[in-house]
Write a protein that holds these residues in place. Structure first.
Motif, PDB file in Angstrom:
ATOM      1  N   ASP A  69      45.652  25.463  23.662  1.00  0.00           N
ATOM      2  CA  ASP A  69      45.952  25.871  25.040  1.00  0.00           C
ATOM      3  C   ASP A  69      47.075  26.900  25.058  1.00  0.00           C
ATOM      4  O   ASP A  69      47.019  27.893  25.789  1.00  0.00           O
ATOM      5  CB  ASP A  69      46.371  24.657  25.875  1.00  0.00           C
ATOM      6  N   ALA A  70      48.126  26.647  24.266  1.00  0.00           N
ATOM      7  CA  ALA A  70      49.274  27.560  24.222  1.00  0.00           C
ATOM      8  C   ALA A  70      48.851  28.936  23.721  1.00  0.00           C
ATOM      9  O   ALA A  70      49.246  29.962  24.302  1.00  0.00           O
ATOM     10  CB  ALA A  70      50.364  26.975  23.336  1.00  0.00           C
ATOM     11  N   ARG A  71      48.055  28.968  22.650  1.00  0.00           N
ATOM     12  CA  ARG A  71      47.602  30.260  22.110  1.00  0.00           C
ATOM     13  C   ARG A  71      46.783  31.022  23.144  1.00  0.00           C
ATOM     14  O   ARG A  71      46.888  32.248  23.254  1.00  0.00           O
ATOM     15  CB  ARG A  71      46.773  30.041  20.838  1.00  0.00           C
ATOM     16  N   ARG A  72      45.958  30.298  23.917  1.00  0.00           N
ATOM     17  CA  ARG A  72      45.124  30.951  24.935  1.00  0.00           C
ATOM     18  C   ARG A  72      45.982  31.630  26.002  1.00  0.00           C
ATOM     19  O   ARG A  72      45.592  32.649  26.576  1.00  0.00           O
ATOM     20  CB  ARG A  72      44.192  29.923  25.563  1.00  0.00           C
ATOM     21  N   LEU A  96      45.149  30.805   9.622  1.00  0.00           N
ATOM     22  CA  LEU A  96      44.659  29.433   9.657  1.00  0.00           C
ATOM     23  C   LEU A  96      44.363  28.998  11.097  1.00  0.00           C
ATOM     24  O   LEU A  96      45.183  29.152  11.992  1.00  0.00           O
ATOM     25  CB  LEU A  96      45.708  28.497   9.045  1.00  0.00           C
ATOM     26  N   GLY A  97      43.161  28.448  11.307  1.00  0.00           N
ATOM     27  CA  GLY A  97      42.760  28.002  12.638  1.00  0.00           C
ATOM     28  C   GLY A  97      42.083  29.069  13.456  1.00  0.00           C
ATOM     29  O   GLY A  97      41.575  28.808  14.547  1.00  0.00           O
ATOM     30  N   ARG A  98      42.044  30.303  12.937  1.00  0.00           N
ATOM     31  CA  ARG A  98      41.411  31.400  13.684  1.00  0.00           C
ATOM     32  C   ARG A  98      40.292  32.058  12.867  1.00  0.00           C
ATOM     33  O   ARG A  98      39.868  33.160  13.155  1.00  0.00           O
ATOM     34  CB  ARG A  98      42.462  32.448  14.054  1.00  0.00           C
ATOM     35  N   LEU A 146      53.447  36.899  14.910  1.00  0.00           N
ATOM     36  CA  LEU A 146      53.197  38.277  15.347  1.00  0.00           C
ATOM     37  C   LEU A 146      51.729  38.673  15.221  1.00  0.00           C
ATOM     38  O   LEU A 146      51.291  39.643  15.836  1.00  0.00           O
ATOM     39  CB  LEU A 146      54.065  39.247  14.542  1.00  0.00           C
ATOM     40  N   SER A 147      50.965  37.932  14.425  1.00  0.00           N
ATOM     41  CA  SER A 147      49.545  38.257  14.233  1.00  0.00           C
ATOM     42  C   SER A 147      48.712  37.911  15.461  1.00  0.00           C
ATOM     43  O   SER A 147      47.549  38.299  15.561  1.00  0.00           O
ATOM     44  CB  SER A 147      48.996  37.503  13.014  1.00  0.00           C
ATOM     45  N   GLN A 148      49.293  37.176  16.403  1.00  0.00           N
ATOM     46  CA  GLN A 148      48.581  36.767  17.607  1.00  0.00           C
ATOM     47  C   GLN A 148      48.927  37.710  18.758  1.00  0.00           C
ATOM     48  O   GLN A 148      49.876  38.473  18.710  1.00  0.00           O
ATOM     49  CB  GLN A 148      48.972  35.329  17.983  1.00  0.00           C
TER      50      GLN A 148
END
Length: 497
Positions: A69-72, A96-98, A146-148
């Motif tokens: 949720d936070a990443r979204r 990881l996770g993406r 920073l990759s997000q």
């Protein structure tokens, strides 16, 4: 974040805390260990599913109950306790996770290399995390965030393992992010950082909002954080070290292990006297940790010699060092010093169990009394010695590490970043303990990336660069941070100053 509340069994961690951060703003979040800073940020990052209050992102209510949720919502967090998988590569950890069904490994590694270069890291994206130093891992966590597509970046003690040059590089990254509208929440115990990086400072204490300031007044912030006048942060105005020579190292060379990222040591010579505090300075990769670990028997030298108390000293492993009265407060307390799932009593008595043996079994009553006495002397905030050490704050965990080694009655104490990631109150207590140990005739060899700490506490400072000692400063010479950094960036051995 509005009226956020959170409770754990027996503890009210947050009580109606509110926090607002604007686009392009850096808000520093201050408070002693256990004040609720990390809990508040873990709620924002979706680590804790259940909480009171509500969160708004861009003026709209955001339902954040998981890291996904936070990443979204564009929220990324760099945790104080690094969340990396040691057996995976840097690139694998960053993404990881993406991952998609079919991994574009070439693109992942190219993007990873780009991120690492931006942080000044010359590392292969394929290097395993377990082969990276603590400071490198901290910057890898920054690269991961920073990759997000970040709108809000939370940084929990991002500079705790970094030397000054890496800190400056990180500041540049933060300014670039805020220039593009990213909001940054910055948790730090280094008050000297705030004048340079923070637009506002918000203070929490005991799970409650205390106040905020737009200007940094060190004394006022400490008073707000602690709720009480604080003793001297560096309680060592006069030096010591007039006792007998305790440790002597001559021409010590220790090889690096291929693929480990370990810095080799070359012809190291030094001494520590009884009652003396000797500091070790240097940039990331200079060999500070390797030096302390080698004295503790973790790495085998290929040349040179050591003596302790006037007798030859050749520890083949840490057990031999402990028997000779040497203790090591390691840099990474959670991975190297503590068994997090066990109790304070278990951890504190582990290296000294032999003291409590009676007819081949441990006398639990004697063990408990000794641990409780040490825990009380160090003022560890805990319900009792049977409390799980992993549930303590960082500062109190560090005190348990110190209690563990003090129970062995050492004559020489090696300290690797002893105040990393702990609040100003706990720092003052550990500095006071260092002074007390030296006054009691112990020898202290301390490696730290915080130059003000070394300059204030040490009788002498040794500077390392690429595994060699490039300078030595005495307290009487009144060295500056600039002089130490110049020696830390030297490429060839220079004359002792």
């Amino acid at each position: 974040m509005r009226a956020i509340g959170k409770s754990f069994p027996g503890v009210r961690a947050l009580d109606g805390v509110s926090l607002t951060v604007a686009e392009g703003e850096v808000v520093a979040l201050l408070g002693e260990n256990g004040a609720g800073k990390s809990t508040l940020m873990n709620i924002l990052a979706g680590v804790f599913k259940h909480y009171e209050g509500e969160i708004e992102i861009g003026g709209r209510v955001a339902h954040i109950h998981s890291p996904k949720d936070a990443r979204r919502h564009g929220i990324a967090m760099i945790h104080q306790e690094l969340n990396l998988v040691p057996e995976l590569s840097i690139a694998d950890n960053i993404f990881l996770g993406r991952e998609r069904a079919i991994l574009d490994r070439k693109a992942m590694e190219a993007r990873t290399a780009e991120l690492l270069r931006g942080l000044g890291l010359d590392l292969s994206p394929r290097r395993l995390i377990k082969q990276c130093k603590i400071a490198e891992r901290q910057l890898i966590e920054v690269a991961k965030a920073l990759s997000q597509n970040v709108r809000v970046l939370v940084m929990d003690e991002p500079t705790s393992a970094l030397a000054d040059a890496e800190v400056r590089r990180l500041y540049t990254v933060i300014r670039d992010l805020t220039g593009h509208g990213v909001a940054v929440i910055y948790i730090s115990h280094r008050l000297e950082e705030l004048e340079e990086i923070a637009d506002r400072v918000v203070v929490l204490r005991d799970g409650a909002y205390i106040g905020e300031r737009s200007e940094v007044d060190r004394d006022e912030l400490i008073q707000m954080m602690a709720g009480r006048p604080l003793g001297e942060l560096f309680p060592r105005a006069d030096g010591g070290g007039s006792g007998e020579e305790l440790l002597k190292v001559e021409g010590l060379s220790v090889p690096g292990e291929p693929g480990s990222g370990r810095t080799p040591l070359r012809e190291i010579s030094l001494s520590v006297r009884a009652g003396e505090i000797v500091g070790v300075a240097g940039l990331m990769g200079a060999g500070r940790s390797e030096l302390l670990e080698s004295i503790f028997g973790l790495h085998r030298p290929t040349a040179g010699s050591m003596s302790l108390g006037g007798r030859p000293y050749r520890p083949r492993r840490p057990k031999g060092a402990i028997r000779r009265g040497v203790a090591l407060v390691a840099e990474d307390r959670k991975a190297q010093s503590l068994v997090l799932g066990n109790t304070i009593a278990f951890n504190a008595s582990l290296p000294s169990l032999g003291r409590f043996l009676r007819f081949g079994t441990v006398d639990a009553r004697r063990e408990h009394r000794a641990v409780e006495r040490q825990v009380n002397e160090l003022r560890v905030k805990t319900p009792g010695t049977r409390f799980t050490v992993g549930n303590l704050s960082g500062g109190n965990q560090q005190k348990v590490v110190l209690a563990k080694w003090l129970l062995t009655s050492p004559s020489l104490i090696l300290m690797d970043e002893p105040t990393r990631g702990i609040d100003v109150g706990a720092k003052a207590e550990i500095h006071a303990l260092m002074s007390s140990l030296a006054a009691g005739g112990k020898g202290v060899l301390v490696a730290s990336s915080e130059l003000p700490e070394l300059l204030a506490m040490c009788d002498r400072i040794l500077v390392l660069c690429e595994g060699r000692i490039t300078a030595e400063f005495s307290r009487e010479q009144r060295p500056t941070q600039e002089a130490i950094l110049e020696a830390a960036m030297a490429r060839q051995k220079v004359t002792t100053l």
